[in-house]
Design an enzyme around this catalytic site. Structure first.
Site, PDB file in Angstrom:
ATOM      1  N   GLU A  88      45.359  33.272  27.815  1.00 35.71           N
ATOM      2  CA  GLU A  88      44.589  32.030  27.670  1.00 35.71           C
ATOM      3  C   GLU A  88      45.533  30.833  27.652  1.00 35.71           C
ATOM      4  OE1 GLU A  88      42.378  29.050  27.295  1.00 35.71           O
ATOM      5  OE2 GLU A  88      41.221  30.899  27.308  1.00 35.71           O
ATOM      6  N   LYS A  89      45.280  29.843  28.508  1.00 32.85           N
ATOM      7  CA  LYS A  89      46.189  28.702  28.662  1.00 32.85           C
ATOM      8  C   LYS A  89      46.158  27.698  27.516  1.00 32.85           C
ATOM      9  CE  LYS A  89      42.783  26.479  31.563  1.00 32.85           C
ATOM     10  NZ  LYS A  89      42.390  26.302  32.934  1.00 32.85           N
ATOM     11  N   HIS A  90      45.258  27.854  26.556  1.00 31.53           N
ATOM     12  CA  HIS A  90      45.150  26.895  25.456  1.00 31.53           C
ATOM     13  C   HIS A  90      45.814  27.338  24.158  1.00 31.53           C
ATOM     14  CE1 HIS A  90      41.821  25.619  28.107  1.00 31.53           C
ATOM     15  NE2 HIS A  90      42.195  24.421  27.718  1.00 31.53           N
ATOM     16  N   HIS A 123      41.875  16.445  31.699  1.00 33.21           N
ATOM     17  CA  HIS A 123      41.966  17.713  30.958  1.00 33.21           C
ATOM     18  C   HIS A 123      43.414  17.902  30.488  1.00 33.21           C
ATOM     19  CE1 HIS A 123      41.388  22.408  31.146  1.00 33.21           C
ATOM     20  NE2 HIS A 123      41.564  21.962  29.915  1.00 33.21           N
ATOM     21  N   HIS A 162      38.457  21.490  25.566  1.00 31.77           N
ATOM     22  CA  HIS A 162      38.163  22.801  24.978  1.00 31.77           C
ATOM     23  C   HIS A 162      38.442  22.909  23.481  1.00 31.77           C
ATOM     24  CE1 HIS A 162      38.663  23.633  29.333  1.00 31.77           C
ATOM     25  NE2 HIS A 162      37.490  24.187  29.093  1.00 31.77           N
ATOM     26  N   HIS A 213      48.676  25.017  31.672  1.00 30.03           N
ATOM     27  CA  HIS A 213      47.545  24.143  31.367  1.00 30.03           C
ATOM     28  C   HIS A 213      47.556  23.018  32.399  1.00 30.03           C
ATOM     29  CE1 HIS A 213      45.002  21.285  29.235  1.00 30.03           C
ATOM     30  NE2 HIS A 213      44.511  22.348  28.623  1.00 30.03           N
ATOM     31  N   CYS A 250      42.908  20.442  22.802  1.00 27.79           N
ATOM     32  CA  CYS A 250      42.623  20.135  24.203  1.00 27.79           C
ATOM     33  C   CYS A 250      41.417  19.194  24.220  1.00 27.79           C
ATOM     34  CB  CYS A 250      42.295  21.425  24.973  1.00 27.79           C
ATOM     35  SG  CYS A 250      41.693  21.142  26.654  1.00 27.79           S
TER      36      CYS A 250
END
Length: 118
Positions: A16-18, A49, A108, A43, A105
Site C-alpha cells: 500500500e502506497k500510503h 493527491h 485518503h 505515491h 494523504c
C-alpha cells in the site's frame, strides 16, 4: 460519535502506497530513524493527491506514552505537482522502544505504522 483513532488506517507498506515505512538503526547511544511514504509503491504526489505531513513518535520500552519526536509538513506545491518527496530522517537519544509514524494523504486520510526497536 466516531473517534479520530477509528479513522486511522494501517496495512503492509510493501502493498500500500500510503502506509509509512519505518527504518530504525542504533548508532551509539542514538537511534537513527527514517520514515518514507511510498517506498515500494510510489505515491503520486501531485497537487491533487499528495502526502501533506508525517509525524514521528517514540515510546520508550518502559514508557507509558509515546513522545512526538518530529513533525514534518510538505508545503512545496508547484504548478502541476508537488516537489517534496515524503521521506524524513531524524536522530534521537533513545535505545529500546517503539517508533510510530503517522501520515496524512489529502485524499485518503490518516495512515499509521510502528516498529519495535530492541
Amino acid at each position: 460519535m466516531e473517534k479520530l483513532t477509528q479513522t486511522v488506517q494501517s496495512g503492509d507498506w510493501k502493498q500500500e502506497k500510503h502506509v509509512p515505512s519505518i527504518h530504525a538503526e542504533k548508532s551509539g547511544e542514538n537511534l537513527d530513524i527514517k520514515v518514507y511514504i511510498g517506498e515500494e509503491i510510489a505515491h503520486p504526489n501531485t497537487l491533487e493527491h499528495h502526502i501533506a505531513w508525517i509525524k514521528v513518535f517514540f515510546k520508550p520500552e518502559e514508557g507509558k506514552f509515546p513522545i512526538e519526536v518530529g513533525s514534518y509538513n510538505f508545503q512545496a506545491h508547484g504548478e502541476s505537482d508537488i516537489l517534496s518527496i515524503p521521506c524524513v530522517e531524524t536522530k534521537i537519544k533513545a535505545d529500546k522502544g517503539t517508533v510510530y509514524a503517522l501520515s496524512y494523504c489529502n485524499i485518503h486520510g490518516l495512515w499509521e505504522n510502528s516498529l519495535e526497536v530492541k
